[in-house]
Design a protein around this motif. Structure first.
Motif, PDB file in Angstrom:
ATOM      1  N   THR A 162       0.938  -1.330  -0.039  1.00 32.16           N
ATOM      2  CA  THR A 162       0.028   0.064  -0.003  1.00 32.16           C
ATOM      3  C   THR A 162       1.045   1.269   0.068  1.00 32.16           C
ATOM      4  O   THR A 162       0.408   2.280  -0.767  1.00 32.16           O
ATOM      5  CB  THR A 162      -0.870   0.049   1.322  1.00 32.16           C
ATOM      6  OG1 THR A 162      -1.748  -1.135   1.397  1.00 32.16           O
ATOM      7  CG2 THR A 162      -1.884   1.263   1.235  1.00 32.16           C
ATOM      8  N   ILE A 163       1.820   1.100   0.702  1.00 27.72           N
ATOM      9  CA  ILE A 163       2.893   2.316   1.018  1.00 27.72           C
ATOM     10  C   ILE A 163       3.509   2.526  -0.548  1.00 27.72           C
ATOM     11  O   ILE A 163       3.738   3.727  -0.821  1.00 27.72           O
ATOM     12  CB  ILE A 163       3.840   2.193   1.830  1.00 27.72           C
ATOM     13  CG1 ILE A 163       3.249   2.385   3.373  1.00 27.72           C
ATOM     14  CG2 ILE A 163       5.065   3.205   1.864  1.00 27.72           C
ATOM     15  CD1 ILE A 163       4.192   1.744   4.419  1.00 27.72           C
ATOM     16  N   LEU A 164       3.939   1.432  -0.993  1.00 32.29           N
ATOM     17  CA  LEU A 164       4.529   1.525  -2.446  1.00 32.29           C
ATOM     18  C   LEU A 164       3.809   2.278  -3.416  1.00 32.29           C
ATOM     19  O   LEU A 164       4.064   2.950  -4.265  1.00 32.29           O
ATOM     20  CB  LEU A 164       5.038   0.085  -2.806  1.00 32.29           C
ATOM     21  CG  LEU A 164       5.760   0.057  -4.064  1.00 32.29           C
ATOM     22  CD1 LEU A 164       7.018   0.849  -4.305  1.00 32.29           C
ATOM     23  CD2 LEU A 164       6.227  -1.502  -4.633  1.00 32.29           C
ATOM     24  N   VAL A 165       2.605   1.701  -3.550  1.00 32.37           N
ATOM     25  CA  VAL A 165       1.540   2.193  -4.269  1.00 32.37           C
ATOM     26  C   VAL A 165       1.343   3.683  -4.110  1.00 32.37           C
ATOM     27  O   VAL A 165       1.083   4.320  -5.119  1.00 32.37           O
ATOM     28  CB  VAL A 165      -0.005   1.295  -4.371  1.00 32.37           C
ATOM     29  CG1 VAL A 165      -0.833   2.068  -5.208  1.00 32.37           C
ATOM     30  CG2 VAL A 165       0.311  -0.110  -4.717  1.00 32.37           C
ATOM     31  N   GLY A 166       1.311   4.149  -2.895  1.00 32.11           N
ATOM     32  CA  GLY A 166       1.018   5.471  -2.765  1.00 32.11           C
ATOM     33  C   GLY A 166       2.090   6.267  -3.001  1.00 32.11           C
ATOM     34  O   GLY A 166       2.035   7.469  -3.517  1.00 32.11           O
ATOM     35  N   VAL A 167       3.328   5.854  -2.922  1.00 37.18           N
ATOM     36  CA  VAL A 167       4.536   6.541  -3.054  1.00 37.18           C
ATOM     37  C   VAL A 167       4.782   6.684  -4.809  1.00 37.18           C
ATOM     38  O   VAL A 167       5.030   7.647  -5.462  1.00 37.18           O
ATOM     39  CB  VAL A 167       5.940   5.833  -2.533  1.00 37.18           C
ATOM     40  CG1 VAL A 167       7.208   6.349  -3.366  1.00 37.18           C
ATOM     41  CG2 VAL A 167       5.955   5.816  -1.222  1.00 37.18           C
ATOM     42  N   LEU A 168       4.266   5.464  -5.598  1.00 41.97           N
ATOM     43  CA  LEU A 168       4.237   5.523  -6.749  1.00 41.97           C
ATOM     44  C   LEU A 168       3.309   6.502  -7.428  1.00 41.97           C
ATOM     45  O   LEU A 168       3.633   7.259  -8.512  1.00 41.97           O
ATOM     46  CB  LEU A 168       4.306   3.988  -7.511  1.00 41.97           C
ATOM     47  CG  LEU A 168       5.331   3.310  -7.140  1.00 41.97           C
ATOM     48  CD1 LEU A 168       4.887   1.919  -7.884  1.00 41.97           C
ATOM     49  CD2 LEU A 168       6.478   3.665  -7.915  1.00 41.97           C
ATOM     50  N   ALA A 169       2.127   6.541  -6.934  1.00 47.08           N
ATOM     51  CA  ALA A 169       1.064   7.666  -7.427  1.00 47.08           C
ATOM     52  C   ALA A 169       1.622   8.909  -7.089  1.00 47.08           C
ATOM     53  O   ALA A 169       1.203   9.865  -8.199  1.00 47.08           O
ATOM     54  CB  ALA A 169      -0.181   7.065  -6.468  1.00 47.08           C
ATOM     55  N   LEU A 170       2.110   9.170  -5.872  1.00 46.76           N
ATOM     56  CA  LEU A 170       2.770  10.641  -6.055  1.00 46.76           C
ATOM     57  C   LEU A 170       3.619  11.155  -6.794  1.00 46.76           C
ATOM     58  O   LEU A 170       3.661  12.176  -7.326  1.00 46.76           O
ATOM     59  CB  LEU A 170       3.291  10.379  -4.340  1.00 46.76           C
ATOM     60  CG  LEU A 170       3.651  11.764  -3.807  1.00 46.76           C
ATOM     61  CD1 LEU A 170       2.835  13.015  -3.923  1.00 46.76           C
ATOM     62  CD2 LEU A 170       4.465  11.831  -2.549  1.00 46.76           C
ATOM     63  N   VAL A 171       4.517  10.038  -6.971  1.00 46.56           N
ATOM     64  CA  VAL A 171       5.736  10.464  -8.038  1.00 46.56           C
ATOM     65  C   VAL A 171       5.000  10.503  -9.193  1.00 46.56           C
ATOM     66  O   VAL A 171       5.417  11.383 -10.124  1.00 46.56           O
ATOM     67  CB  VAL A 171       6.671   9.155  -7.954  1.00 46.56           C
ATOM     68  CG1 VAL A 171       7.598   9.296  -9.066  1.00 46.56           C
ATOM     69  CG2 VAL A 171       7.505   9.135  -6.867  1.00 46.56           C
ATOM     70  N   GLY A 172       3.882   9.798  -9.822  1.00 46.93           N
ATOM     71  CA  GLY A 172       3.364  10.103 -11.163  1.00 46.93           C
ATOM     72  C   GLY A 172       2.761  11.393 -11.206  1.00 46.93           C
ATOM     73  O   GLY A 172       2.809  11.936 -12.043  1.00 46.93           O
ATOM     74  N   VAL A 173       1.995  11.801 -10.024  1.00 43.34           N
ATOM     75  CA  VAL A 173       1.303  12.863 -10.023  1.00 43.34           C
ATOM     76  C   VAL A 173       2.358  14.131 -10.189  1.00 43.34           C
ATOM     77  O   VAL A 173       2.033  15.230 -10.912  1.00 43.34           O
ATOM     78  CB  VAL A 173       0.456  13.356  -8.748  1.00 43.34           C
ATOM     79  CG1 VAL A 173      -0.139  14.610  -8.625  1.00 43.34           C
ATOM     80  CG2 VAL A 173      -0.579  12.376  -8.969  1.00 43.34           C
ATOM     81  N   ILE A 174       3.477  13.995  -9.347  1.00 47.56           N
ATOM     82  CA  ILE A 174       4.373  14.994  -9.540  1.00 47.56           C
ATOM     83  C   ILE A 174       4.826  15.229 -10.902  1.00 47.56           C
ATOM     84  O   ILE A 174       5.276  16.395 -11.350  1.00 47.56           O
ATOM     85  CB  ILE A 174       5.643  14.966  -8.534  1.00 47.56           C
ATOM     86  CG1 ILE A 174       5.087  15.154  -6.995  1.00 47.56           C
ATOM     87  CG2 ILE A 174       6.879  15.761  -8.772  1.00 47.56           C
ATOM     88  CD1 ILE A 174       6.135  14.540  -6.089  1.00 47.56           C
ATOM     89  N   ALA A 175       5.125  14.178 -11.826  1.00 46.35           N
ATOM     90  CA  ALA A 175       5.754  13.976 -13.016  1.00 46.35           C
ATOM     91  C   ALA A 175       4.734  14.782 -13.996  1.00 46.35           C
ATOM     92  O   ALA A 175       5.077  15.417 -14.829  1.00 46.35           O
ATOM     93  CB  ALA A 175       6.134  12.690 -13.408  1.00 46.35           C
ATOM     94  N   LEU A 176       3.480  13.961 -13.731  1.00 41.76           N
ATOM     95  CA  LEU A 176       2.524  14.543 -14.748  1.00 41.76           C
ATOM     96  C   LEU A 176       2.178  16.122 -14.717  1.00 41.76           C
ATOM     97  O   LEU A 176       2.182  16.793 -15.517  1.00 41.76           O
ATOM     98  CB  LEU A 176       1.180  13.914 -14.449  1.00 41.76           C
ATOM     99  CG  LEU A 176       0.174  14.153 -15.404  1.00 41.76           C
ATOM    100  CD1 LEU A 176       0.187  13.919 -16.476  1.00 41.76           C
ATOM    101  CD2 LEU A 176      -1.228  13.561 -14.690  1.00 41.76           C
ATOM    102  N   SER A 177       2.369  16.726 -13.128  1.00 41.80           N
ATOM    103  CA  SER A 177       2.038  18.130 -13.186  1.00 41.80           C
ATOM    104  C   SER A 177       3.400  18.795 -13.817  1.00 41.80           C
ATOM    105  O   SER A 177       3.035  19.824 -14.559  1.00 41.80           O
ATOM    106  CB  SER A 177       2.008  18.636 -11.882  1.00 41.80           C
ATOM    107  OG  SER A 177       3.264  18.219 -10.982  1.00 41.80           O
ATOM    108  N   SER A 178       4.494  18.444 -13.780  1.00 40.38           N
ATOM    109  CA  SER A 178       5.440  19.168 -14.203  1.00 40.38           C
ATOM    110  C   SER A 178       5.624  18.825 -15.976  1.00 40.38           C
ATOM    111  O   SER A 178       6.082  19.965 -16.808  1.00 40.38           O
ATOM    112  CB  SER A 178       7.118  18.431 -13.773  1.00 40.38           C
ATOM    113  OG  SER A 178       7.097  18.880 -12.496  1.00 40.38           O
TER     114      SER A 178
END
Length: 202
Positions: A8-24
């Motif tokens: 669950t933590i891994l999925v959350g971290v990956l989702a956060l990284v994805g959002v950060i990358a997408l926004s940039s």
């Protein structure tokens, strides 16, 4: 149970990284070829920043000096100064107005937005309240592409002009960290949901 928690933590971290990358990617895409183009526009928009004892902060002073140069060069005729007029640290808009007038900008050419409490709200109000369709927006490098992207998202043909940023290594790292990790994801969310400005009050 531990495996599930780690997953669950891994999925959350990956989702956060994805959002950060997408926004940039979104910021970069919407600001490409719109930085420092020497384009003439009707307006120059100056984003607010802190004031101390009624005086603009270093960042804000650099933004205002850049706007003065733009007007003096004939690249814009009107100035929108947008900031927080009710901040506990001081009235950003009043300080901006006084600074510009002291440096020769005609007060009649200055429009005040006392409700520009966020970059998104500034851009939304610039179009919805003040009828701005094209502008040069002025701020520091870490902030500039996001500001251009947000104003473009509001239907304003926008180019960005970089103000100087005389900051040390600590402030530079802090500003860029906050910009990429926090501000850009929030900007993408705001632009996607497209909420109305916090207020339409003049």
């Amino acid at each position: 149970m531990r495996k599930l928690m780690r997953r669950t933590i891994l999925v959350g971290v990956l989702a956060l990284v994805g959002v950060i990358a997408l926004s940039s990617v979104w910021v970069q895409w919407n600001s490409t070829s719109r930085i420092g183009t020497n384009t003439e526009q009707d307006w120059v928009i100056v984003l607010g920043d802190r004031v101390r004892d009624g005086e603009p902060s270093d960042y804000l002073r650099e933004r205002l000096d850049t706007a003065v140069s733009i007007v003096e060069d004939g690249r814009a005729q009107r100035v929108l100064i947008s900031g927080h007029a009710a901040s506990i640290k001081g009235n950003e808009v009043a300080a901006m107005h006084e600074y510009l007038v002291d440096r020769g900008i005609d007060a009649a050419a200055i429009t005040e937005d006392e409700h520009g409490v966020t970059t998104y709200n500034t851009c939304a109000r610039a179009h919805a309240v003040f009828g701005i369709d094209n502008a040069i927006i002025v701020t520091q490098d870490f902030h500039l592409r996001r500001a251009v992207a947000l104003c473009e998202g509001q239907g304003i043909g926008t180019v960005g002009e970089q103000a100087s940023a005389d900051a040390g290594a600590y402030l530079t790292v802090r500003n860029w960290f906050r910009e990429i990790v926090l501000s850009r994801p929030k900007a993408l969310l705001d632009s996607t949901l497209d909420p109305v400005p916090r207020t339409l009050e003049l």
